[in-house]
Design a protein around this motif. Sequence first.
Motif, mmCIF file in Angstrom:
data_model
loop_
_atom_site.group_PDB
_atom_site.id
_atom_site.type_symbol
_atom_site.label_atom_id
_atom_site.label_comp_id
_atom_site.label_asym_id
_atom_site.label_seq_id
_atom_site.Cartn_x
_atom_site.Cartn_y
_atom_site.Cartn_z
ATOM 1 N N THR A 39 0.833 -1.208 0.000
ATOM 2 C CA THR A 39 0.000 0.000 0.000
ATOM 3 C C THR A 39 0.865 1.255 0.000
ATOM 4 O OG1 THR A 39 -1.762 -1.151 1.210
ATOM 5 C CG2 THR A 39 -1.792 1.254 1.242
ATOM 6 N N ALA A 40 1.886 1.286 0.847
ATOM 7 C CA ALA A 40 2.752 2.457 0.947
ATOM 8 C C ALA A 40 3.535 2.691 -0.336
ATOM 9 C CB ALA A 40 3.711 2.295 2.124
ATOM 10 N N ALA A 41 4.027 1.612 -0.953
ATOM 11 C CA ALA A 41 4.794 1.762 -2.187
ATOM 12 C C ALA A 41 3.940 2.348 -3.302
ATOM 13 C CB ALA A 41 5.379 0.416 -2.619
ATOM 14 N N GLY A 42 2.649 1.995 -3.325
ATOM 15 C CA GLY A 42 1.758 2.560 -4.324
ATOM 16 C C GLY A 42 1.551 4.051 -4.140
ATOM 17 N N VAL A 43 1.700 4.530 -2.907
ATOM 18 C CA VAL A 43 1.520 5.955 -2.618
ATOM 19 C C VAL A 43 2.827 6.721 -2.795
ATOM 20 C CG1 VAL A 43 0.913 7.635 -0.834
ATOM 21 C CG2 VAL A 43 -0.375 5.496 -1.018
#
Length: 329
Positions: free
Chosen positions: A245-249
């Motif tokens: 999730t964080a990498a997508g942001v």
Amino acid sequence: MKLSSLPGGLAVAALSALSFGTSGALVKPLLEAGWSPAAAVTVRALTAGLVLLPLAVVALRGRWAALWLARWRVLGMGVVGVACTQLAYFAAISTIPVSTALLIEFLAPLILVGVAWAVSKRMPRPAVFLGSALAVGGLVLVIGPGAIQAVDPIGLTFAFLAAIGCAAYFFIAARPDRDLPPVALAAFGLIVGGVILGVLGATGLLSFTATFGDLPLFGALAPWWVPVVLLVLVSTAIAYATGITAAGVLGSRLASFVGLLEVVFASLFAWLLLGEQLTPLQLLGGLLILGGIAAVRSERAEALPPEEPPQHDVAIVASGEATAAASAH
């Protein structure tokens, strides 16, 4: 705070690093009790994937076509981000010190910076160089200056393969995909990786042993399944779901720099739970890693207009970073 915001992404990335950081303190009692690394990783990945599976099904809401369209991304996450990276790391530590292998594997952020530089033909801003220098210097201090030494070349090769796999994990996680929820990528990627490792163990290509008695944990005796449950839920299910999730942001580069905090958290948990003392150099190293993350974050803030979400940074370098992911196969 919106999850799509930079502060929200940083918070989720830090939670992922915190969750990943618990794995060492939880795995060590299992390994000392007779579990082989392959068995521990297989149970960890496969069970965590099954735990996340109901959440993934709910998140998909019947849109199975999205999973099929993302099949190569899921396969890449399972094969490269889970199975190959873990196998390369364990192969490395069989011939070189753990600290050396960790130091090399966590050079993944520099690999992503280098690939983006080579593809875009644009030199990174000074903040990126400063952040890279601070992060690597801090990493050396946290792991231990003694990690820099002459070691077996085969072990070094496997450690660099693990670094490429780690970089590929951040790249795959950061690829923009509005149809496939992050929890679905995490769940099915872990299941694929766990199945692959299980097959290799069943065929005898990997040592696969486990014990099922009481073992020392947090200063007391506990059933074998207690660290396994914590390892599955905290160190794997939560860690991978929040990390993707964080990498997508944040994009692959900044997310990989924040991921360096895993080493800091791992040292803290080893101190709190296993009694391994922290040195002043390790504390200083943690501060340097934080400084490196802050430097790379400031570079992103300058490079993007305020109205653009950080996700666009991934699209700009995706074609270039794909080369790094492909080279890990």
